[in-house]
Design a protein around this motif. Sequence first.
Motif, PDB file in Angstrom:
ATOM      1  N   VAL A  27       0.838  -1.206   0.000  1.00 38.81           N
ATOM      2  CA  VAL A  27       0.000   0.000   0.000  1.00 38.81           C
ATOM      3  C   VAL A  27       0.870   1.251   0.000  1.00 38.81           C
ATOM      4  CG1 VAL A  27      -1.639   1.335   1.384  1.00 38.81           C
ATOM      5  CG2 VAL A  27      -2.007  -1.104   1.032  1.00 38.81           C
ATOM      6  N   GLY A  28       1.929   1.244   0.770  1.00 38.72           N
ATOM      7  CA  GLY A  28       2.843   2.391   0.797  1.00 38.72           C
ATOM      8  C   GLY A  28       3.502   2.622  -0.552  1.00 38.72           C
ATOM      9  N   ALA A  29       3.932   1.550  -1.213  1.00 34.57           N
ATOM     10  CA  ALA A  29       4.550   1.688  -2.532  1.00 34.57           C
ATOM     11  C   ALA A  29       3.561   2.230  -3.551  1.00 34.57           C
ATOM     12  CB  ALA A  29       5.101   0.337  -2.986  1.00 34.57           C
ATOM     13  N   LEU A  30       2.321   1.745  -3.509  1.00 33.53           N
ATOM     14  CA  LEU A  30       1.301   2.249  -4.426  1.00 33.53           C
ATOM     15  C   LEU A  30       0.993   3.719  -4.172  1.00 33.53           C
ATOM     16  CD1 LEU A  30      -1.183  -0.753  -4.564  1.00 33.53           C
ATOM     17  CD2 LEU A  30       0.334   0.056  -6.378  1.00 33.53           C
ATOM     18  N   TRP A  31       0.916   4.093  -2.905  1.00 30.17           N
ATOM     19  CA  TRP A  31       0.638   5.493  -2.561  1.00 30.17           C
ATOM     20  C   TRP A  31       1.750   6.402  -3.075  1.00 30.17           C
ATOM     21  CZ3 TRP A  31       2.920   9.016   0.967  1.00 30.17           C
ATOM     22  CH2 TRP A  31       2.190  10.184   1.154  1.00 30.17           C
ATOM     23  N   ILE A  32       3.002   5.970  -2.922  1.00 34.76           N
ATOM     24  CA  ILE A  32       4.124   6.774  -3.405  1.00 34.76           C
ATOM     25  C   ILE A  32       4.076   6.890  -4.929  1.00 34.76           C
ATOM     26  CG2 ILE A  32       6.643   6.772  -3.670  1.00 34.76           C
ATOM     27  CD1 ILE A  32       6.786   5.633  -0.808  1.00 34.76           C
ATOM     28  N   GLN A  36       3.692  10.441  -6.921  1.00 38.34           N
ATOM     29  CA  GLN A  36       4.683  10.905  -7.880  1.00 38.34           C
ATOM     30  C   GLN A  36       4.070  11.082  -9.263  1.00 38.34           C
ATOM     31  OE1 GLN A  36       7.906   8.111  -7.617  1.00 38.34           O
ATOM     32  NE2 GLN A  36       8.905   9.248  -5.969  1.00 38.34           N
ATOM     33  N   GLY A  37       3.184  10.191  -9.639  1.00 36.76           N
ATOM     34  CA  GLY A  37       2.510  10.320 -10.931  1.00 36.76           C
ATOM     35  C   GLY A  37       1.650  11.571 -11.002  1.00 36.76           C
ATOM     36  N   ARG A  38       0.958  11.855  -9.924  1.00 34.46           N
ATOM     37  CA  ARG A  38       0.119  13.061  -9.888  1.00 34.46           C
ATOM     38  C   ARG A  38       0.979  14.319  -9.988  1.00 34.46           C
ATOM     39  NH1 ARG A  38      -3.090  12.724  -5.064  1.00 34.46           N
ATOM     40  NH2 ARG A  38      -4.455  11.415  -6.280  1.00 34.46           N
ATOM     41  N   GLN A  39       2.084  14.344  -9.255  1.00 37.69           N
ATOM     42  CA  GLN A  39       2.967  15.507  -9.305  1.00 37.69           C
ATOM     43  C   GLN A  39       3.585  15.673 -10.684  1.00 37.69           C
ATOM     44  OE1 GLN A  39       5.702  14.891  -6.065  1.00 37.69           O
ATOM     45  NE2 GLN A  39       4.302  15.729  -4.553  1.00 37.69           N
ATOM     46  N   ALA A  40       3.958  14.565 -11.313  1.00 34.91           N
ATOM     47  CA  ALA A  40       4.519  14.642 -12.667  1.00 34.91           C
ATOM     48  C   ALA A  40       3.464  15.146 -13.644  1.00 34.91           C
ATOM     49  CB  ALA A  40       5.038  13.279 -13.096  1.00 34.91           C
ATOM     50  N   GLY A  41       2.230  14.697 -13.501  1.00 34.55           N
ATOM     51  CA  GLY A  41       1.145  15.167 -14.365  1.00 34.55           C
ATOM     52  C   GLY A  41       0.883  16.655 -14.194  1.00 34.55           C
TER      53      GLY A  41
END
Length: 85
Positions: A27-32, A36-41
């Motif tokens: 869950v922690g890996a998915l959240w990270i 990161q994907g949201r910030q990159a977008g």
Amino acid sequence: MITFTLALVTGLGRRAAYYVAVVLAVVGALWIAVRQGRQAGEARYAIRRVEARIRSLQSSKEIRHEVQNMERSDLQRRLARWMRD
């Protein structure tokens, strides 16, 4: 009997703790990854928006320069055509 029950409960407790730790790690890996994907977008969107603004400003500058260097008769003819349309 108590020793057997204690061993069984302790074994289950260790397995449960292991499974909980694995689930929390996933869950922690998915959240990270999502974060990161949201910030990159958001960064890509901001870059596209700035590039569009730059293109708009350059186009405006070119049109303004063209109008300022145009002869008055051409300018009046284009204005009359624009007002008709």
